[in-house]
Every structure is written in structure tokens, then in C-alpha cells.
Scaffold this motif. Structure first.
Motif, PDB file in Angstrom:
ATOM      1  N   MET A   1      23.790 -56.917   3.982  1.00 49.46           N
ATOM      2  CA  MET A   1      23.555 -56.363   5.305  1.00 49.46           C
ATOM      3  C   MET A   1      22.705 -55.097   5.202  1.00 49.46           C
ATOM      4  O   MET A   1      21.825 -54.887   6.011  1.00 49.46           O
ATOM      5  N   ALA A   2      22.969 -54.254   4.194  1.00 50.69           N
ATOM      6  CA  ALA A   2      22.234 -52.996   4.047  1.00 50.69           C
ATOM      7  C   ALA A   2      20.740 -53.250   3.862  1.00 50.69           C
ATOM      8  O   ALA A   2      19.912 -52.518   4.396  1.00 50.69           O
ATOM      9  N   LYS A   3      20.400 -54.303   3.124  1.00 50.24           N
ATOM     10  CA  LYS A   3      18.993 -54.621   2.888  1.00 50.24           C
ATOM     11  C   LYS A   3      18.305 -55.019   4.194  1.00 50.24           C
ATOM     12  O   LYS A   3      17.189 -54.587   4.472  1.00 50.24           O
ATOM     13  N   ILE A   4      18.987 -55.800   5.011  1.00 55.72           N
ATOM     14  CA  ILE A   4      18.428 -56.238   6.295  1.00 55.72           C
ATOM     15  C   ILE A   4      18.219 -55.040   7.209  1.00 55.72           C
ATOM     16  O   ILE A   4      17.205 -54.920   7.881  1.00 55.72           O
ATOM     17  N   VAL A   5      19.181 -54.130   7.216  1.00 57.21           N
ATOM     18  CA  VAL A   5      19.079 -52.940   8.058  1.00 57.21           C
ATOM     19  C   VAL A   5      17.910 -52.071   7.601  1.00 57.21           C
ATOM     20  O   VAL A   5      17.113 -51.604   8.419  1.00 57.21           O
ATOM     21  N   ALA A   6      17.800 -51.858   6.290  1.00 58.72           N
ATOM     22  CA  ALA A   6      16.690 -51.052   5.755  1.00 58.72           C
ATOM     23  C   ALA A   6      15.351 -51.679   6.116  1.00 58.72           C
ATOM     24  O   ALA A   6      14.402 -50.976   6.497  1.00 58.72           O
ATOM     25  N   GLU A   7      15.253 -52.997   6.030  1.00 56.68           N
ATOM     26  CA  GLU A   7      14.014 -53.691   6.398  1.00 56.68           C
ATOM     27  C   GLU A   7      13.706 -53.497   7.880  1.00 56.68           C
ATOM     28  O   GLU A   7      12.547 -53.355   8.266  1.00 56.68           O
ATOM     29  N   GLY A   8      14.744 -53.499   8.692  1.00 53.96           N
ATOM     30  CA  GLY A   8      14.564 -53.279  10.130  1.00 53.96           C
ATOM     31  C   GLY A   8      13.996 -51.904  10.433  1.00 53.96           C
ATOM     32  O   GLY A   8      13.097 -51.754  11.269  1.00 53.96           O
ATOM     33  N   PHE A   9      14.488 -50.884   9.751  1.00 50.43           N
ATOM     34  CA  PHE A   9      13.946 -49.540   9.925  1.00 50.43           C
ATOM     35  C   PHE A   9      12.492 -49.490   9.476  1.00 50.43           C
ATOM     36  O   PHE A   9      11.636 -48.951  10.175  1.00 50.43           O
ATOM     37  N   ARG A  10      12.219 -50.048   8.285  1.00 50.65           N
ATOM     38  CA  ARG A  10      10.849 -50.034   7.749  1.00 50.65           C
ATOM     39  C   ARG A  10       9.886 -50.781   8.667  1.00 50.65           C
ATOM     40  O   ARG A  10       8.748 -50.361   8.862  1.00 50.65           O
TER      41      ARG A  10
END
Length: 106
Positions: A1-10
């Protein structure tokens, strides 16, 4: 989930916030949120079990689309009538949700 969230911010030209606390119990997460010092990411379905009176839910669409939820059973094991009933009801509830193209939290 953390990876998906980080990608969303980027994807939106932002740097992802630093993870300071990771928690599973909803009650602890909600308590931390009400201090105003924390941000959380939760699946839309989890919001049905969270008292939203003190929280502001922001509609954010993350890249990668929606995940898949599966019901798994053990091989060569008969389902109990309760398990079978649960599966039937879960499938019934999920049908209209799967037809929605984009769903935002309340």
C-alpha cells in the motif's frame, strides 16, 4: 500500500510524506488522526467502520486502479453452510461495486 501511495504523490508532483507510524488497529489510527498531526490512507471500504465526525475524507484516486479481493477455500474441504451463505452475500454486495468506474470516498 505504501508504494501505491508514494506513486500517487509522485504522479501529482509531490513528495510523499515520511511514514512515522504504521498501525493496523482502526481505533488507534483514528485516535492518532484526531490529533491533527497525522495523515492516513485507507481503503474506501474501511471508511464504513470509522466514525467520520472528526475526520475529513479527501477524494483521491491513486494510480494502478483497484486491487482485487478474493475468497479462498481449502482444497478438498467442504464449505460450511455459514461460509457458503457468506460467500453468496459477499458476491451479491460486490456486484454493484464492480460496476462503478470511479468511486470516491464520501
Amino acid at each position: 500500500m505504501a508504494k501505491i501511495v508514494a506513486e500517487g504523490f509522485r504522479a501529482n508532483g509531490l513528495e510523499a510524506p515520511r511514514v512515522t507510524v504504521t498501525t493496523a488497529p482502526c481505533r488507534l489510527r483514528d485516535t492518532l488522526l484526531t490529533t491533527g498531526r497525522f495523515l492516513t490512507v485507507a481503503q474506501e471500504s474501511a471508511l464504513h467502520f470509522t466514525p467520520l465526525s472528526a475526520l475529513k475524507v479527501l477524494p483521491v484516486e491513486l494510480p494502478g486502479g483497484r486491487g482485487t479481493t478474493r475468497i479462498m477455500t481449502l482444497k478438498n474441504r467442504a464449505l460450511s453452510p455459514v461460509a457458503q451463505l457468506f460467500i453468496e452475500h459477499a458476491q451479491e454486495v460486490a456486484k454493484p461495486l464492480s460496476k462503478r468506474k470511479k468511486g470516491y470516498a464520501r
